[in-house]
Design an enzyme around this catalytic site. Sequence first.
Site, PDB file in Angstrom:
ATOM      1  N   SER A 140       0.714  -1.208  -0.051  1.00  0.00           N
ATOM      2  CA  SER A 140       0.012  -0.005  -0.001  1.00  0.00           C
ATOM      3  C   SER A 140       0.780   1.304  -0.024  1.00  0.00           C
ATOM      4  O   SER A 140       2.149   1.160   0.568  1.00  0.00           O
ATOM      5  CB  SER A 140      -1.061  -0.020   1.238  1.00  0.00           C
ATOM      6  OG  SER A 140      -1.539   1.230   1.366  1.00  0.00           O
ATOM      7  N   TYR A 153      -1.701   0.234  10.387  1.00  0.00           N
ATOM      8  CA  TYR A 153      -1.859  -0.365   9.160  1.00  0.00           C
ATOM      9  C   TYR A 153      -0.611  -0.195   8.150  1.00  0.00           C
ATOM     10  O   TYR A 153      -0.003  -0.835   7.623  1.00  0.00           O
ATOM     11  CB  TYR A 153      -3.100   0.178   8.435  1.00  0.00           C
ATOM     12  CG  TYR A 153      -3.347  -0.438   7.039  1.00  0.00           C
ATOM     13  CD1 TYR A 153      -3.765  -1.620   6.585  1.00  0.00           C
ATOM     14  CD2 TYR A 153      -3.230   0.533   5.914  1.00  0.00           C
ATOM     15  CE1 TYR A 153      -3.985  -2.115   5.544  1.00  0.00           C
ATOM     16  CE2 TYR A 153      -3.360   0.369   4.582  1.00  0.00           C
ATOM     17  CZ  TYR A 153      -4.011  -1.242   4.328  1.00  0.00           C
ATOM     18  OH  TYR A 153      -4.101  -1.809   2.933  1.00  0.00           O
TER      19      TYR A 153
END
Lengths: 248, 441
Positions: A140, A153
């Site tokens: 990501s 995250y």
Amino acid sequence: MIDRNPPSVLILGATSEIGRAIAAAFAAAGHPLRLAARNSVRLEATCQDLCLRYGVEVTRHEFDVLAVETHAAFLEGLPDLPGVTVCVVGVLGNQRQDEQAPEAARWVMRSTYEGPASVLAEVANRYAVLGQGSIIGISSVAGDRGRASNYIYGSAKAGLSAYLSGLRGRMAKVGVQVMTVKPGFVETRMTAGLPLPPALTAQPEEVGAAVYRGWKHRKDVIYVRPVWRWIMMVIRLLPEWLFKRLSI
Amino acid sequence: MILGGWGRYPVADCRVADLRDETGARDAVLRASATLIARGQGRSYGDAALNPAGTLLTRRLNRFLAFDPQTGDLTCESGVLLDDILSVFVRRGWFPPVTPGTRQVSLGGMIAADVHGKNHHQAGPFCRHIRALDLMLADGRVVTCSPDQEPGLFRATCGGMGLTGIILRATVRLMPIETAWIRQRVIRCASLSEVMAAFAAAGDAPYSVAWIDGLSGGGALGRSVLFLGAHALRQDLPPSLRQDPLRVPERRRLSVPVPLPGAVLSPPVVRLFNGVYFRRAQEGTGLVDLDSFFYPLDAVRHWNRIYGRRGFVQFQCVLPLAASAEGLARLLAVTAAAGLGSFLSVLKLFGPGPGGMLSFPMEGYTLALDFPLSAAVPGLLRQLEAIVCDHGGRLYLAKDALMTPQTFRSGYPELPGFLAECDRVGATGCFSSLQSQRVMP
């Protein structure tokens, strides 16, 4: 331009919309699919769909990314060792709540980094012996720099990106492709309800197409919408004294 | 999110949510604090798929679930596109039993509007070929309806514009085809009576539709080009195509990148276009591919932008057969006199096929006209509506943006039964669109 004998593709985390879209992109090119997820009965409809649409063989398999001790047996239990392994597993969590709940934060970190890295290690060792195969990790842009709004995250994705980068170095010597995918914003269940800017937000099908294209061209790192490469370059270059004051 | 229909009028800021599976749909229904409407591809023209309080998108509910090659029965989630069905099944020798004029519609939308095609006079409306559908009601229950099971709810849902609940899945029976080609016959008709006679004589042709010049009055009133078609058999193809008869030729696709200025489609331009189109139409027979025959406008993405920033409205009515000749003549005369007609005017003879409680088709002629939105359009539409009501006809909900409640009630005699069915299943007060709020207040 369809391969006569395209390699099978393993999708870890196939209940996710990105997983399904990547599966569809490979199926459209004739690749047999191995779809894996926790609670794999939920994959039934997706299996039917891909099989009817593309006429390829699709099998579904139970897989728990956190049960790291089962990963080797999971791979042995597949009909064949897939030629391509795509890991889409990850959990966004809820940053604000998880800051106060270490157990929940650990679950995000383990599901997003430890689990994926563990199973890809098993896959990589098998590919290294064969001297072929492709590993595709969905990381990501959140891993490019830790931001106050999603660093739990983000830190796990940073770990995954670093892991894939190192693995790529090791595998390059034996002819195994390792590709890191940074999708940017994607309109999925994970981001439902978040106010996402349309110009920066991809549909899952775009991610599927970009992953297939990147695999075909043996890319190392891809951003799904190219604008993200530049955005993240700027974000990485900001000095820390400024970055820490920004609310992004 | 700002949403509109295909006519780009009206637009509304709607709270939207994506439906991804049955659980998600149940959550959305049970958590709703105001009314909801499901939305597929937003290809209805007006406000049928708009609800500012809650618009549920079915685009992610798009899985093929089962196909039986013995019967042709295909079961899909409701967000599957006709485009997907065609892409997958034409090359396997199957075709939808009824198809509208675009591939970019969802299965759920086709059921909700009970769409018709060029073969209505033989095949009836789309929902005649629905074997069963799963509907989520306002209380989260899922009910399977079919002509035999829950027949009342089935007839209310087919053509019910999403007002009975959320269509989750449906089974449609596809029909076998030998080739991806159509044997087409083109007939030029100099007047309205000529084209009506030609339609009446062409009942054997599986597909029929006419382009009609909506701007010519006087002696040329109703001049048309009639297109008849039938699925070509393998033996109808030249040897070069017989090798691979189900291959669909690649299409070059154009796009309209931005809304065009209003002057582009001003009446003189359209009048000129219509004259040229009529004179250049080549009479005779030939082979055309499925896309060119059924979906000519799909070749131009965003063709709705040719009508400019303000959008357009479509007026589609049907008149009972006995009243058609007189009613059509009056509609065309009023349109031609107003000088606002467009070049996408279509005439078709429907057969008697029965449909749902709010299904649009009835035996008689249907006429569709586009009008770029302007100050004069609402007044013209009121005149046309009055003519339709006088002749016992009705307007198509999937095309409508402006119809009055009076016109709606007069055109849909089964409305009381429909509302009773909505009450019975608890849909009243839970599902509504801007359109339903307008026409059934």
